[in-house]
Design an enzyme around this catalytic site. Structure first.
Site, mmCIF file in Angstrom:
data_model
loop_
_atom_site.group_PDB
_atom_site.id
_atom_site.type_symbol
_atom_site.label_atom_id
_atom_site.label_comp_id
_atom_site.label_asym_id
_atom_site.label_seq_id
_atom_site.Cartn_x
_atom_site.Cartn_y
_atom_site.Cartn_z
ATOM 1 N N ASP A 106 -9.155 -5.094 -5.064
ATOM 2 C CA ASP A 106 -8.654 -4.024 -4.206
ATOM 3 C C ASP A 106 -9.394 -2.722 -4.500
ATOM 4 O O ASP A 106 -9.357 -2.221 -5.617
ATOM 5 C CB ASP A 106 -7.151 -3.847 -4.449
ATOM 6 C CG ASP A 106 -6.487 -2.921 -3.452
ATOM 7 O OD1 ASP A 106 -7.194 -2.184 -2.743
ATOM 8 O OD2 ASP A 106 -5.245 -2.920 -3.387
ATOM 9 N N SER A 165 0.839 -1.192 0.000
ATOM 10 C CA SER A 165 0.000 0.000 0.000
ATOM 11 C C SER A 165 0.879 1.249 0.000
ATOM 12 O O SER A 165 1.737 1.395 -0.863
ATOM 13 C CB SER A 165 -0.944 -0.035 1.201
ATOM 14 O OG SER A 165 -1.926 0.955 1.123
ATOM 15 N N HIS A 182 -7.508 -5.530 -0.692
ATOM 16 C CA HIS A 182 -6.269 -4.794 -0.486
ATOM 17 C C HIS A 182 -5.280 -5.516 0.433
ATOM 18 O O HIS A 182 -4.075 -5.496 0.203
ATOM 19 C CB HIS A 182 -6.606 -3.418 0.097
ATOM 20 C CG HIS A 182 -5.440 -2.490 0.200
ATOM 21 N ND1 HIS A 182 -4.695 -2.097 -0.895
ATOM 22 C CD2 HIS A 182 -4.882 -1.858 1.270
ATOM 23 C CE1 HIS A 182 -3.739 -1.269 -0.507
ATOM 24 N NE2 HIS A 182 -3.824 -1.117 0.795
#
Length: 710
Positions: A654, A566, A685
């Site tokens: 995601d 991320s 995610h």
């Protein structure tokens, strides 16, 4: 199969058997402790949740272990009634055709008193069991329960539809709405997909009658609901749905309200919290006083919270614990940097209702505190038998349950009696559960806290922290180093058990977990410092931390790997592009590569503007200046300089960082001759579903080992 491959598989299997504590509950007389655990089940391809129980004597020492654990994997929610007469369960099962069914069960001590098919009632959609909305709560008189579920979708049909010549009479008052079959409905994004609009449901147990409460504004989405002490109202949190729903999970900046709603005929609604705030974790003291966490509903996705009490309609709120810019001191002389937890324990009050017990990240650890509601005095009551993190799970009748763990030791449950007011520092913790066994190599590893600062620097915030986990080495063996910045960006690493960190540690890698400036747990000034400095402060901090450990630890070989997911992937991609000769190989999980294009598709697009230094708005014309600012601070601009072989683990579902970001990055790396491999999973995610987690962690390990000596 190579010996190296077999070793990776063996280590993964060994660590997957280590259970983690996810909750604990004290019985009414505090003589019995029920512990909830989760453990990976690799053969079943899912996580198994189970409970175990222990009997305590008057001195809170364990005198009996109540046997084997009980599987509760198909229980979504459960709650024991105040007098322990009943236990309510929301259970989810799937039939042979994989059709989902949800049931409400109410158990007495000796039998199943009620079992209600919620799907058959057709009053609402799925019951919410997530950490944002989910709840299951008993009234004090044990006559009713309340929970939150998806609002029933109105029936719709095409404009032109052939109907039977003779329509049977029906008691249904609902007329299908023509032409509304394909109206777009926003949901709450990442890990909350399919959750559009919630309703509060009250069930009267004896009559098995259900009521879907009305009385809330149409643009409020309620959650975290519980009965008031008199049972005549409910209190909860409601998030605003207009002008649009933005991703909610991990985002504590969404506007919302603390409210009470009467169950009487008048359906009176009261808003307790002020406008323009984001609120969480409304709790009622034994005296009936509401307490909650709040922060301003704008800015970074996560930041510090105030702990407040009161009713804005009657008087200004009382701030029990305020925001902290850098550091203050507790009554027992310890540093305190503010509240960064996203919730409070469901039961968090002392018996007299005058004190609150809670936990929050503080730099490199999770710490636990007792706060005096009247004076605001605070004492750190964390378990200090060894370095690590303490998380309070339950408080009842002045007895506290807390889990303690570290990077080298998994979760262990402790119990303590809350001392009298003014004597909290004298708290004495005793173990309830034994510590789960882990491979000997992890137990011998060392955890070091690094407090780092940039010298000769004009930045308003110069310091940050990091955690260094290093395995024990035999003889003159050398260690590769794994540099790992966290995601968020406004989150932090703590010295608490991590399956992932333990796995890479036992593969023989030293790990540097960097809490760069902007991380939570170090004061509001640190959080705010990263705004407008994305790709600057975070990258410089990781580089300084890397140089520091390479200089201090002679056991390091000089081989350095990068790992991040991320926003951590953004930092990793920056490092790989700006210091191309430093790193041997890189693994990224759903990396944020370009803020300018992420903002078009992500569920939390506001963060792209905020982190680049602009207030988020979708009003008016698009700003070219903002788009350029977001692009310039993105690692995409350095992709052509990357040399390190790169593996990308992407989730096709995601909603937080759409997988197109990773695919574009991979194409650019390949075009520039970088060895690149992409794994695309049918997951969200976090890539945390059991089979996906297994595959991406094992492949990450093999990727590093493949490039260890190249």
């Amino acid at each position: 199969m190579s010996k190296e491959f077999e070793n990776v598989i063996r280590l993964y299997k060994n660590f997957s058997k280590v259970p983690s504590i996810v909750g604990a509950h004290l019985s009414r007389d505090t003589s019995r402790v029920t512990v909830k655990w989760t453990v990976r089940s690799t053969d079943r391809g899912k996580n198994t949740r189970f409970v175990s129980s222990y009997i305590l004597n008057d001195s809170l020492k364990v005198i009996a272990d109540c046997g084997f654990g009980t599987d509760i994997s198909n229980e979504l929610l459960s709650a024991v009634s105040p007098n322990e007469t009943y236990r309510a369960v929301i259970r989810e099962e799937r039939n042979q055709k994989d059709l989902k069914k949800q049931y409400l069960e109410v158990w007495s001590k000796n039998h199943l008193a009620h079992c209600i098919d919620l799907n058959a009632l057709d009053l609402h959609g799925d019951v919410y069991a997530d950490s944002e909305f989910g709840c299951l709560n008993w009234s004090q008189d044990e006559s009713a329960i309340v929970y939150v579920a998806e609002k029933k979708l109105a029936k719709a049909e095409p404009y032109i539809v052939r109907k039977p010549a003779e329509t049977p009479k029906s008691d249904s008052k609902e007329t299908p709405r023509k032409g509304e079959e394909y109206i777009y409905r926003q949901d709450w994004g990442e890990q909350l997909v399919g959750k559009h609009a919630s309703v509060i449901v009250v069930c009267k147990i004896e009559s098995e009658s259900f009521t879907v409460l009305d009385g809330l504004p149409e643009d409020w989405c309620p959650g975290q609901v519980r009965f008031t002490l008199d049972g005549k109202s409910v209190i909860g949190i409601a998030w605003s749905t207009e002008p649009r729903r933005l991703g909610l999970i991990f985002c504590t900046n969404r506007p919302g309200h603390v409210f009470t709603l009467s169950l009487e005929d008048d359906k009176a609604l009261s808003r307790l919290s002020p406008e323009g705030m984001s609120v969480r974790a409304a709790r009622l003291s034994p005296r009936g006083a509401p307490v909650w966490l709040q922060r301003v509903a704008r800015g970074p996705h996560h930041a510090g919270h105030q702990l407040v009490t009161g009713n804005i309609a009657e008087a200004p709120l009382t701030v029990i614990v305020d925001l902290v810019q850098t550091v203050t001191r507790t009554d027992d002389g310890r540093d305190f940097h503010g509240i960064y937890s996203q919730s409070l324990p469901a039961r968090c009050f002392s018996k007299d209702g005058k004190r609150i017990v809670f936990s929050t990240p503080q730099k490199n650890e999770i710490r636990s505190y007792v706060v005096d509601i009247e004076s605001g005095g605070m004492v750190d009551v964390s378990i200090r038998r060894a370095a690590g993190s303490t998380s309070v799970l339950d408080v009842h009748d002045d007895v506290i349950l807390a889990a303690h763990s570290s990077l080298t030791s998994p979760s262990q449950l402790y119990v303590a009696r809350l001392p009298a007011r003014g004597s909290e520092a004298e708290v004495e913790w005793m173990p309830v559960t034994s510590q789960p066994e882990v491979p000997a190599g992890l137990a011998r590893s060392e955890v070091t806290y690094l407090q780092l600062e940039h010298a000769d620097c004009a930045d308003p915030v110069k310091s940050f922290s990091a955690i260094y986990l290093s395995p024990s080495v035999q003889g003159g063996s050398k260690l590769p180093l794994l540099v790992w910045p966290h995601g968020g960006p406004h989150s932090n690493f703590t010295n608490s058990y991590s399956f992932e960190a333990a796995f890479f540690n036992d593969l023989g890698m030293a790990t540097l977990l960097v809490n760069y400036r902007g991380s939570t747990g170090s004061g509001e000034a640190s959080v705010a410092s990263l705004i407008s400095n994305v790709g600057n402060y975070d990258v410089r901090d990781c580089h300084l931390a890397l140089e520091t450990v390479l200089e201090k630890d002679a056991r390091l070989s000089g081989t350095v790997f990068l790992k991040g997911g991320s926003y951590g992937g953004l930092v990793v991609a920056h490092l790989a592009g700006r210091f191309p000769d430093l790193f041997r190989a890189t693994v990224m999980r759903n990396p944020l590569i370009d803020l300018a294009t992420k903002g078009h598709y992500a569920d939390n697009l506001d963060g792209c503007a905020v982190e680049a230094g602009f207030p988020f708005t979708e009003e008016g014309p698009p700003s070219e200046e903002q788009l350029l600012a977001m692009r310039r601070c993105s690692p995409l601009v350095h992709a052509h300089k990357v040399k390190a072989p790169t593996a990308l683990m992407l989730g096709s579902a995601d909603k937080r960082v759409p997988h197109y970001q990773g695919l574009e990055y991979a194409r650019r790396l390949k075009a520039n001759g970088v060895a690149t491999r992409v794994y695309l999973y049918d997951d969200n995610h976090s890539l945390s579903s059991p089979l996906v987690e297994m595959d991406n962690l094992i492949n990450a390990a093999l990727w590093f080992l493949k490039h260890l000596d190249q």
